[in-house]
Write an enzyme that holds these catalytic residues in place. Structure first.
Site, mmCIF file in Angstrom:
data_model
loop_
_atom_site.group_PDB
_atom_site.id
_atom_site.type_symbol
_atom_site.label_atom_id
_atom_site.label_comp_id
_atom_site.label_asym_id
_atom_site.label_seq_id
_atom_site.Cartn_x
_atom_site.Cartn_y
_atom_site.Cartn_z
ATOM 1 N N SER A 1 41.847 41.127 39.345
ATOM 2 C CA SER A 1 41.741 40.679 40.733
ATOM 3 C C SER A 1 42.872 39.700 40.989
ATOM 4 O O SER A 1 43.353 39.030 40.063
ATOM 5 C CB SER A 1 40.396 39.980 40.975
ATOM 6 N N TYR B 1 34.427 33.430 38.451
ATOM 7 C CA TYR B 1 35.053 34.725 38.716
ATOM 8 C C TYR B 1 36.558 34.643 38.466
ATOM 9 O O TYR B 1 37.129 35.506 37.782
ATOM 10 C CB TYR B 1 34.770 35.154 40.154
#
Length: 260
Positions: free
Chosen positions: A149, A166
């Site tokens: 990501s 995350y």
């Protein structure tokens, strides 16, 4: 096929895609299946896998499915074994399954931190290790695509949702990709990562609803978020012989957000 287009042909190749029942995983499955790959999709929910299988069938693509929870070591090993048993080998592994959690760092629950590290990092390692050991290394061939990501490439801007676990997990995936590429290149295995920006998905829909598309694209040169096809070309490049001399690379598919 033309002189160049045959490099993208995946006929007789087998692709295992985790989190393949929806979102980015299903998008990648569409691309690899259209170019001839045998597909094995994995997810936790059998009904979602059946829906994905039906969706692909309507596109003329067959897919095998294995229900497995990537946070459970025994499920990961079973998934790897079943995928290899179905087609004799796994040529392409797409580590896509993942989760996110929003919380200020000072209040972040430890159990949520552990959940993300287990699914986003540990599971990627364990499945890559299993498929490498039992298929790719003996075959001296493999394509591993990790879905990272842009959150793993930078910190969060002030005012954006706090997602420290995350970001940390996806940063780990980025360097896992580089490290494994260096170690397994000798076996004819390439390891690369896609780093998507904002795409509509179950994971991101809450953020998109909260902040709005205009806010999310304010710093994006192309002025839009990703769509249902934007990962397909990049995934096909990494999965096929068109990308056979590319390894250890992280490709941001983000409309230019990380470039400015």
């Amino acid at each position: 096929m033309g002189r160049i287009s045959h490099f993208f042909d995946l006929t007789n190749k087998t692709a295992l895609i985790t989190g393949g029942s929806r979102g980015l995983g299903l998008q990648i499955a569409e691309a690899l299946g259209e170019y001839g790959a045998n597909l094995v999709l994995s997810a936790r929910k059998a009904d979602e896998l059946r829906d994905a299988q039906d969706h692909l069938q309507r596109l003329g693509i067959d897919a095998e499915c294995v229900t497995a929870d990537s946070t459970i070591d025994s499920d990961i090993h079973r998934l790897g074994a079943e995928a290899i048993a179905k087609f004799g080998k796994v040529d392409i592994l797409v580590n896509n399954a993942g989760a996110t959690w929003g919380s200020p760092a000072s209040e972040h629950p430890l159990e949520a931190w552990d959940k993300l590290m287990n699914l986003n990092v540990r599971a990627v390692f364990l499945l890559s290790q299993y498929i490498g050991k039992h298929s790719m290394i003996p075959c001296r061939y493999g394509r591993i695509i990790d879905v990272a990501s842009i959150a793993g490439l930078r910190g969060n801007q002030p005012g954006s949702p706090p997602t420290i676990a995350y970001n940390t997990s996806k940063g780990a995936v980025v360097n896992f990709t580089r490290a494994l590429a260096g170690e397994w290149g000798q076996f004819g295995i390439t390891v690369n990562a896609l780093a998507p920006g904002f795409f509509p998905s179950k994971m991101t829909n809450g953020t998109i609803a909260e902040l709005g598309v205009d806010s999310l694209t304010a710093g994006v040169p192309l002025k839009r978020i990703g769509d249902d096809t934007d990962l397909q070309g990049a995934a096909l490049l990494f999965a096929s012989d068109a990308g056979k001399h590319i390894t250890g690379q992280i490709l941001a598919v983000d409309g230019g957000y990380t470039a400015v």
